[in-house]
Motif scaffolding. Sequence first.
Motif, PDB file in Angstrom:
ATOM      1  N   LEU A  39       6.090   2.479  -9.774  1.00  0.00           N
ATOM      2  CA  LEU A  39       6.486   2.556  -8.367  1.00  0.00           C
ATOM      3  C   LEU A  39       7.926   3.017  -8.282  1.00  0.00           C
ATOM      4  CD1 LEU A  39       4.987  -0.653  -6.701  1.00  0.00           C
ATOM      5  CD2 LEU A  39       3.982   1.601  -6.963  1.00  0.00           C
ATOM      6  N   VAL A  40       8.196   3.808  -7.287  1.00  0.00           N
ATOM      7  CA  VAL A  40       9.550   4.260  -7.036  1.00  0.00           C
ATOM      8  C   VAL A  40       9.964   3.668  -5.689  1.00  0.00           C
ATOM      9  CG1 VAL A  40      11.050   6.254  -6.693  1.00  0.00           C
ATOM     10  CG2 VAL A  40       9.148   6.379  -8.322  1.00  0.00           C
ATOM     11  N   PHE A  41      10.906   2.760  -5.734  1.00  0.00           N
ATOM     12  CA  PHE A  41      11.392   2.117  -4.515  1.00  0.00           C
ATOM     13  C   PHE A  41      12.503   2.961  -3.916  1.00  0.00           C
ATOM     14  CE2 PHE A  41       9.375  -1.242  -6.832  1.00  0.00           C
ATOM     15  CZ  PHE A  41       8.827  -2.055  -5.864  1.00  0.00           C
ATOM     16  N   ARG A  42      12.589   2.946  -2.601  1.00  0.00           N
ATOM     17  CA  ARG A  42      13.633   3.708  -1.924  1.00  0.00           C
ATOM     18  C   ARG A  42      15.001   3.135  -2.247  1.00  0.00           C
ATOM     19  NH1 ARG A  42      11.670   4.064   4.100  1.00  0.00           N
ATOM     20  NH2 ARG A  42       9.520   4.051   3.476  1.00  0.00           N
ATOM     21  N   TYR A  43      15.847   3.975  -2.762  1.00  0.00           N
ATOM     22  CA  TYR A  43      17.222   3.612  -3.093  1.00  0.00           C
ATOM     23  C   TYR A  43      18.123   4.007  -1.931  1.00  0.00           C
ATOM     24  CZ  TYR A  43      21.779   3.740  -5.360  1.00  0.00           C
ATOM     25  OH  TYR A  43      23.097   3.540  -5.672  1.00  0.00           O
ATOM     26  N   ASP A  44      18.889   3.051  -1.433  1.00  0.00           N
ATOM     27  CA  ASP A  44      19.840   3.328  -0.359  1.00  0.00           C
ATOM     28  C   ASP A  44      21.162   2.676  -0.738  1.00  0.00           C
ATOM     29  OD1 ASP A  44      21.376   3.577   1.928  1.00  0.00           O
ATOM     30  OD2 ASP A  44      19.745   3.019   3.290  1.00  0.00           O
ATOM     31  N   LYS A  45      22.042   3.477  -1.299  1.00  0.00           N
ATOM     32  CA  LYS A  45      23.332   2.997  -1.794  1.00  0.00           C
ATOM     33  C   LYS A  45      24.159   2.308  -0.705  1.00  0.00           C
ATOM     34  CE  LYS A  45      27.394   4.710  -4.217  1.00  0.00           C
ATOM     35  NZ  LYS A  45      28.047   5.889  -4.804  1.00  0.00           N
ATOM     36  N   VAL A  51      16.131  -5.399   0.262  1.00  0.00           N
ATOM     37  CA  VAL A  51      15.436  -5.923  -0.921  1.00  0.00           C
ATOM     38  C   VAL A  51      14.877  -4.761  -1.730  1.00  0.00           C
ATOM     39  CG1 VAL A  51      13.439  -7.253  -1.727  1.00  0.00           C
ATOM     40  CG2 VAL A  51      14.891  -8.164   0.077  1.00  0.00           C
ATOM     41  N   GLU A  52      14.230  -3.831  -1.054  1.00  0.00           N
ATOM     42  CA  GLU A  52      13.659  -2.681  -1.749  1.00  0.00           C
ATOM     43  C   GLU A  52      14.743  -1.867  -2.454  1.00  0.00           C
ATOM     44  OE1 GLU A  52      11.277   1.408  -0.779  1.00  0.00           O
ATOM     45  OE2 GLU A  52      10.960  -0.290   0.549  1.00  0.00           O
ATOM     46  N   ILE A 102      13.659 -12.658 -10.864  1.00  0.00           N
ATOM     47  CA  ILE A 102      14.574 -12.423  -9.761  1.00  0.00           C
ATOM     48  C   ILE A 102      13.871 -12.894  -8.491  1.00  0.00           C
ATOM     49  CG2 ILE A 102      15.958 -10.731  -8.478  1.00  0.00           C
ATOM     50  CD1 ILE A 102      14.679  -9.814 -11.900  1.00  0.00           C
ATOM     51  N   ASP A 103      14.484 -13.833  -7.801  1.00  0.00           N
ATOM     52  CA  ASP A 103      13.934 -14.387  -6.565  1.00  0.00           C
ATOM     53  C   ASP A 103      14.798 -13.967  -5.388  1.00  0.00           C
ATOM     54  OD1 ASP A 103      11.639 -16.436  -6.997  1.00  0.00           O
ATOM     55  OD2 ASP A 103      13.038 -16.848  -8.633  1.00  0.00           O
ATOM     56  N   TYR A 104      14.160 -13.364  -4.408  1.00  0.00           N
ATOM     57  CA  TYR A 104      14.795 -13.053  -3.129  1.00  0.00           C
ATOM     58  C   TYR A 104      14.167 -13.987  -2.101  1.00  0.00           C
ATOM     59  CZ  TYR A 104      16.114  -8.561  -5.286  1.00  0.00           C
ATOM     60  OH  TYR A 104      16.619  -7.572  -6.106  1.00  0.00           O
ATOM     61  N   PHE A 105      14.951 -14.878  -1.529  1.00  0.00           N
ATOM     62  CA  PHE A 105      14.488 -15.775  -0.477  1.00  0.00           C
ATOM     63  C   PHE A 105      15.027 -15.241   0.848  1.00  0.00           C
ATOM     64  CE2 PHE A 105      14.591 -18.386  -4.293  1.00  0.00           C
ATOM     65  CZ  PHE A 105      13.359 -19.008  -4.256  1.00  0.00           C
ATOM     66  N   GLN A 135       0.826  -1.203   0.000  1.00  0.00           N
ATOM     67  CA  GLN A 135       0.000   0.000   0.000  1.00  0.00           C
ATOM     68  C   GLN A 135       0.860   1.253   0.000  1.00  0.00           C
ATOM     69  OE1 GLN A 135      -2.573  -0.560   3.345  1.00  0.00           O
ATOM     70  NE2 GLN A 135      -3.964  -1.853   2.179  1.00  0.00           N
ATOM     71  N   ASN A 136       2.113   1.103  -0.407  1.00  0.00           N
ATOM     72  CA  ASN A 136       2.994   2.223  -0.726  1.00  0.00           C
ATOM     73  C   ASN A 136       3.610   2.950   0.458  1.00  0.00           C
ATOM     74  OD1 ASN A 136       2.557   1.744  -3.420  1.00  0.00           O
ATOM     75  ND2 ASN A 136       0.727   3.008  -3.412  1.00  0.00           N
ATOM     76  N   ILE A 137       3.784   2.287   1.587  1.00  0.00           N
ATOM     77  CA  ILE A 137       4.563   2.930   2.636  1.00  0.00           C
ATOM     78  C   ILE A 137       6.041   2.862   2.264  1.00  0.00           C
ATOM     79  CG2 ILE A 137       5.391   2.584   4.988  1.00  0.00           C
ATOM     80  CD1 ILE A 137       2.582   2.448   5.877  1.00  0.00           C
ATOM     81  N   ASN A 138       6.461   1.760   1.681  1.00  0.00           N
ATOM     82  CA  ASN A 138       7.853   1.609   1.285  1.00  0.00           C
ATOM     83  C   ASN A 138       8.129   2.036  -0.141  1.00  0.00           C
ATOM     84  OD1 ASN A 138       8.870   0.631   3.686  1.00  0.00           O
ATOM     85  ND2 ASN A 138       8.130  -1.412   3.247  1.00  0.00           N
ATOM     86  N   CYS A 139       7.102   2.233  -0.934  1.00  0.00           N
ATOM     87  CA  CYS A 139       7.308   2.704  -2.287  1.00  0.00           C
ATOM     88  C   CYS A 139       6.167   3.629  -2.653  1.00  0.00           C
ATOM     89  CB  CYS A 139       7.441   1.552  -3.276  1.00  0.00           C
ATOM     90  SG  CYS A 139       6.302   0.214  -3.048  1.00  0.00           S
TER      91      CYS A 139
END
Length: 189
Positions: free
Chosen positions: A30-36, A182-183, A166-169, A14-18
């Motif tokens: 969607l724009v995901f938070r980028y954290d280098k 992940v985001e 792309i699978d993130y487990f 619901q877009n708290i993280n994006c």
Amino acid sequence: MRSFIVVIIIISLQNINCRTKNNLNEFPELVFRYDKSLLFPPSNFENLSLSIPLNFEKVSGDKYLSVEKKLEANRDSYFDKDILSIYQHSDGHVIIISKINDSKNIYGRLNKDFELGLIEVSGASEINRGQFLIDNRGTVQYITIYTDFVNYKLFFNTLKNKCYQIDYFIPLNKFVTFQSSVEASISTF
């Protein structure tokens, strides 16, 4: 713990993280938070570029060949695919990057039958589906909750014939702390 994870996933969707840029399309952007600070520099996997979260090691050699052979020969797999790379983390996280071998786009096959197949083959307790644009490319995401882990399964570029999976487990007990990594990784597609 399981219900807490489900609530976090729902809130994430619901877009708290994006943040949604356009809700009018079938694929909102969607724009995901980028954290280098959470990521390695970008890597290229054929026509896909993405950054792997820190502290992951690339699986190589005999171990890679063994896993690749098992995954590519899996008769329960819905799509024929080539495994491009595998990464693992000492805490039990795994990332698998694959190319879907299909001459047509796969979007139409990512339907309820596919979802039911995921549940049947994997024994998952819950699946949440979303679709959105990343870098103007149709992306379909399935978040599947198992007893001990969560799987973010992303199909990137689903409207074209060069699609990637792309699978993130993520171990269930590490999900909350790893979600921002992940985001950040997804933001680099």
